[in-house]
Design an enzyme around this catalytic site. Structure first.
Site, mmCIF file in Angstrom:
data_model
loop_
_atom_site.group_PDB
_atom_site.id
_atom_site.type_symbol
_atom_site.label_atom_id
_atom_site.label_comp_id
_atom_site.label_asym_id
_atom_site.label_seq_id
_atom_site.Cartn_x
_atom_site.Cartn_y
_atom_site.Cartn_z
ATOM 1 C CG HIS A 47 42.715 38.126 70.959
ATOM 2 N ND1 HIS A 47 42.314 36.863 71.323
ATOM 3 C CD2 HIS A 47 42.856 38.100 69.619
ATOM 4 C CE1 HIS A 47 42.208 36.114 70.235
ATOM 5 N NE2 HIS A 47 42.541 36.835 69.189
ATOM 6 C CG ASP A 49 45.447 36.806 66.637
ATOM 7 O OD1 ASP A 49 44.546 36.019 66.921
ATOM 8 O OD2 ASP A 49 45.254 38.019 66.360
ATOM 9 C CG ASP A 171 39.655 36.796 66.952
ATOM 10 O OD1 ASP A 171 38.661 37.359 66.464
ATOM 11 O OD2 ASP A 171 40.782 36.891 66.456
ATOM 12 C CG HIS A 413 41.513 32.211 66.233
ATOM 13 N ND1 HIS A 413 42.091 32.142 67.470
ATOM 14 C CD2 HIS A 413 41.490 33.516 65.909
ATOM 15 C CE1 HIS A 413 42.392 33.362 67.879
ATOM 16 N NE2 HIS A 413 42.043 34.208 66.954
#
Ligand SMILES: *[C@@H]1O[C@H](CO)[C@@H](O)[C@H](O)[C@H]1NC(C)=O
Ligand SMILES: *[C@@H]1O[C@H](CO)[C@@H](O)[C@H](O)[C@H]1NC(C)=O
Length: 990
Positions: A47, A49, A171, A413
């Site tokens: 994951h 970001d 997330d 996000h």
């Protein structure tokens, strides 16, 4: 009444299989149908970001190692190495924005290695957006764009096998119904995520309901299989994190050496599997093997997962079968298992991770950044739409500009949410500025092209933007004579009063034909909250009419010597019949202000008190005031912060008991200028004969005490006598409206542990309350949190400042310094409508569109007399040939390559909005647009990455989105909430 549905196999799926070679979903691992055996799908994933603690590029390169040593480039490199070693290994890849960076920085040979792994099904693309966008603060237009560019990039780069089949939002801090709806329109078979309210999670685990079918639109009847993860995160089970930065022991499988732990690991693993199985309805277990920025040394993961697979399969006595898998292989297995699941039709807001941790602060965090993102996206829409017309006249297409990339990036996000570190937020803002720079150049080229009268037209003076909120304008300061060009990306003509910063006391204004028009000059409202440098002392007002999908140029000729012109202007003014008026009642000290249709009453304290609809002669109490909550500090386990809203007590404090009130009236508009305190002021604006009231608030710097500073969360609150009975309505990403009920939750038993924060919902564009008679609607110009904590009331949180980290990873207080370092000043607008209940819906939808499509203004020096300018340049352009119905919107008009446009049409109403206008209607694309002729039409999926080829699917299965046929016809049927995407081949016509 609960209904459960059978999760059926997806035909869509099978159809596509035939064509391509061996995409991941065609190359699924074998599993067993034996009911006594558990199939364990290991989903290897990372994951990543796109910015949070480090900037997106720092994360990509792996620089700023003192913050975090990982680098995404190494993840790609080492995952590729490890997959090539063994064809049974799998990996699932999200975040196309990072993939793009990797492709950009690697050569052909490396690209081929990656492509091969995608073509043979070892790598599956999931989610597919440029980023994993937020679902509260992102507007649907922004979501569609950032998803489409990711999906189109994947299609162009990898073809069919690069097409994601599942939504992947593991997330984000809450999940919207509209995002689920869009997912089915993107053609996804399922949607996965991790976070949901802790009470709903507990209930779903108990009822074995973590997987369900989400009915995501009452209008479109879309539904999508949705899976929430068993654990409270998207990582591996405890004891099985094999990343180089994890603390768990590897599997040590040689008894010659010390540390042998195979039996113990197998035991632990099987125990976890059994626990997870008890929360499910079927024999397939999905395990997320990976987490934030993991796999930067993929060897540690695969070495241990290979062993885990080997030993569990050997030693679990045939009760467990473990294998590498991917999300769509899991979905396939699930659909093959004949399982029945429940349905859901509400959403996942607000999200709370525990009784005092309500993630409702980020709805408002960093309000100026949120506005900048929204405005940047609106600018980009304008550019794309108008550039489509410039191109057919010979301009050059610029697909995937910096503005496209930065507006997509900031939907991440941790970006639009306001939850990245300050330095990272500054980087996002810098990327957006770069986008504006390039976009402004594109705009200049485009306007130059569209306004040319002949090939030899003299060059267009440079068009520049001004900071209109701050009455700050370079051009109008330097040059007494200038042009004002007003752009409209909406498909309805707009009439606006523009307000232009002026450094002279008088000016003449000429319309696009060169005829002088009525204008007004007033003194600027120079609040002391903003630095005074560069701000114009005067504001010039005049009315403009801008055609749909177009622009107009007006001329301002400044007058140095004021007296004579002031008299002339006075004469012009008196010729007009003023509809605006105001008076003060000396006995009560009340002030009333009217614009011909609305009258507002202010009490002796300068606060708004009542609203009168002059047509129906009805008066309603309407109070507006500013208050603030004090936030919890770090003497509590959960302080208020970037993510979390945790007020200390449920009663907000008034910013001030009264406001100074100054009325500034012209024939065009009336401004009620209020100063509440040194850090809160507001202009309430009534435009002549318009029923919408604008509240332009300016809040900040929010005071910070020298010792033990206390967080402050500032709200604007509207109070009426509407009997709203506990209900209020908020939009889902600016689209479907969601019914909310105070102190209540549809999906679980509500506990009132946070009476304020737990009632907060994201307001991306609209909130309203209503009773049988009236509806009070507020549209916002950016996302905010808000609620209705008393009947008849709406509150919106406009700004917040906190002095402690809230312990969710950002490790910084939300204490924005602003330009002066004293604290950020935020300004923005609320647009209020108080209408009869039956009339409000269409108006509310149109208002929200108008707020999004607020016209842009550019300024340029005027060096020639107006007549000469008119000889050289056209001053009006519209891309639309025929007026379109008010319930239609052209969402996208985007040039993708020479002669090819993407067009998205949208029906902006829901079925329940309007008896007549909500109904389906037909529209012909032929003859709609100026400048080009449509040669061919094809309907695409929402992401514009796939053709819609067949209509013979039944729509019963929740796993399938309905597909419509591509007939090549230009006549299109639009039903309520429809969004249809077309690829147009066009040819210019003069
Ligand atoms: C497999 O069976 C053996 C013998 O019954 C037992 O001792 C062992 O715990 C079992 N293993 C697992 C993982 O259940
Ligand atoms: C997807 O990519 C393929 C290969 O580049 C291309 O032929 C096709 O037109 C693309 N599909 C869409 C809808 O753009």
């Amino acid at each position: 009444m609960r209904s459960s549905v059978l999760v059926a196999a997806s035909l869509l799926h099978l159809l596509v299989l035939a064509a391509a070679d061996k995409c991941s979903w065609q190359n699924c691992p074998a599993y067993t149908q034996n009911e006594d055996v558990l199939n364990v799908h290991l989903i290897c994933h990372t994951h990543d970001d796109l910015g949070w603690i480090k900037t997106v590029d720092q994360y990509y390169w792996g620089s700023k190692r003192e913050l975090l040593t990982v680098g995404v480039q190494y993840i790609y490199n080492t995952v590729i190495d490890e997959l090539e070693k063994d064809p049974s290994r799998r990996f699932s890849l999200a975040e196309t924005g990072f993939l793009w960076r990797w492709m950009l920085t690697h050569d052909e040979r490396q690209h081929e290695r990656l492509k091969k792994l995608i073509q043979n099904g070892q790598i599956e693309m999931i989610g597919g957006g440029w980023v994993q966008n937020d679902e509260a603060a992102s507007h649907y237009i922004e979501i569609i764009d950032q998803m489409s560019w990711g999906l189109q990039y994947l299609n162009r780069t990898f073809g069919e096998c690069g097409r994601p089949k599942v939504g992947w939002q593991i997330d984000p801090f809450g999940h919207s119904k509209e995002y689920a709806n869009l997912c089915s329109k993107f053609g996804f078979n399922a949607l996965f995520f991790a976070r949901m309210h802790y009470l709903e999670k507990a209930k779903r685990i108990q009822e074995r309901n973590l997987e369900f079918v989400w009915d995501s639109s009452d209008d479109l009847k879309t539904a999508i299989l949705t899976g929430a993860f068993f654990q409270d995160n998207y990582g591996p089970p405890p004891g099985f994190c094999f990343d180089r930065f994890c603390g768990d022991d590897p599997i040590m499988d040689n008894e010659e050496l010390e540390g042998y732990n195979v039996d113990q690991k197998v035991q632990m693993f099987v125990e976890h599997i059994k626990k997870q199985r008890s929360a499910q309805r079927h024999n397939h277990i999905m395990l997320l093997m990976g987490s934030d920025f993991q796999y930067s040394d993929a060897n540690t993961w695969y070495t241990n997962l290979d062993k885990l697979i080997k030993y569990v399969n050997e030693k679990a006595n045939g009760t467990v079968k473990v294998f590498y898998s991917t999300p769509s292989c899991y979905v396939d297995a699930l659909t093959g298992s004949g399982v029945h699941v429940e349905k859901k039709s509400d959403d996942f807001f607000p999200y709370a991770s525990s009784n005092h941790s309500y993630w409702t602060g980020y709805f408002t965090s960093r309000p100026t950044f949120k506005r900048f993102i929204r405005e940047s996206n609106a600018f980009m829409q304008l550019l794309k739409k108008l550039d489509s017309f410039a191109f057919v006249n010979g301009g050059t297409p610029k697909w995937f500009s910096k503005l496209d990339r930065s507006t997509a990036l900031t939907q991440h996000h941790d970006s639009v949410t306001g939850t990245a570190k300050q330095a990272v937020t500054d980087d996002y803002a810098k990327q957006l500025y770069r986008g504006w720079e390039q976009g402004t150049a594109t705009l200049n080229g485009m306007v130059n092209q569209l306004t040319k009268k002949t090939e030899s037209s003299s060059s267009l003076p440079v068009q520049k933007f001004c900071l209109l909120n701050e009455t700050n304008c370079d051009i109008s300061q330097k040059s007494p004579n200038f042009t004002v060009t007003v752009y409209n990306s909406y498909i309805q003509a707009v009439v606006r009063i523009v307000r232009v910063p002026l450094h002279f006391q008088a000016a003449k204004v000429f319309d696009p034909k060169g005829v002088e028009i009525h204008s007004e000059v007033v003194k600027s409202f120079l609040t002391s909250q903003l630095p005074s440098e560069g701000r114009a002392p005067f504001e010039l007002q005049f009315s403009v009419t801008v055609p749909p999908l177009g622009f107009v140029t007006y001329f301002v000729v400044g007058q140095q010597s004021g007296v004579e012109d002031a008299q002339r202007l006075e004469k012009l003014r008196r010729q007009k019949n003023a509809t605006t008026r105001w008076r003060r009642n000396l006995k009560t000290n009340e002030t009333t202000v009217s614009n011909g249709v609305v009258e507002l009453t202010f009490d002796a304290n300068g606060l708004l008190k009542a609203f009168t609809d002059l047509a129906s002669k009805t008066t309603k109490p309407l109070r507006q005031e500013f208050l603030f909550y004090k936030g919890m500090g770090n003497d509590h386990i959960q302080p208020t912060g970037a993510y979390i809203f945790r007020p200390n007590g449920s009663k907000p404090f008034p910013v001030a008991p009264s406001a100074s009130l100054k009325i500034v009236k012209t024939n065009l508009l009336v401004e009620m200028r209020q100063v509440f305190s040194p850090w809160v002021s507001q202009v309430i604006r009534l435009v002549a004969n318009k029923k919408v009231v604008e509240f332009q608030w300016t809040v900040g710097p929010i005071p910070k005490e020298k010792v033990n500073p206390v967080a402050k969360e500032v709200i604007s609150r509207f109070t009426t006598d509407i009997a709203s009975d506990g209900y209020f309505y908020t939009d889902s990403n600016g689209r479907q409206m969601m019914e909310r009920r105070r102190n209540s939750a549809p999906a679980y038993t509500y506990e009132n542990t946070e009476p304020v924060a737990a009632n907060y919902f994201p307001i991306t564009s609209t909130v309203y309350i209503k009773d049988a008679q009236s509806q009070l609607t507020v549209c916002t110009d950016r996302s905010q949190g808000g609620s209705s904590l008393q009947d008849g009331q709406i509150e919106l949180m406009v700004h917040r400042r906190a002095f402690h980290d809230d312990h969710w990873g950002v490790e910084e207080p939300l204490d924005e310094p602003g330009r002066t370092g004293k604290g950020l000043v935020a300004t923005g607008s609320h647009f209020l409508m108080l209408e009869a209940a039956g009339d409000a819906k269409l108006k509310q939808r149109v208002l929200a569109q108008e707020v999004f499509h607020e016209p842009f203004l550019t300024f340029a020096e005027l060096r020639t007399p107006v007549e000469d300018y008119l000889k050289q340049r056209k001053t009006e352009f519209s891309g639309l040939l025929t007026p379109l119905p008010p319930q239609l919107n052209v969402l996208t008009l985007e040039l993708v390559k020479k002669g090819v446009l993407i067009l998205r049409l949208e029906h902006i109403l829901q079925n329940i909005d309007d008896k007549v206008l909500s109904a389906p209607f037909n529209i012909d694309l032929k003859g709609m647009f100026a400048g080009f002729e449509i040669v061919n039409v094809e309907e695409l999926t929402l992401g514009a990455n796939e053709r819609i080829v067949s209509s013979d699917f039944s729509t019963q299965s929740p796993l399938r989105f309905s597909r419509l046929s591509s007939t090549g016809k230009t006549n299109v049927k639009m039903g309520p909430m429809d969004i249809k995407t077309f690829r147009l081949e066009v040819r210019p016509v003069q």
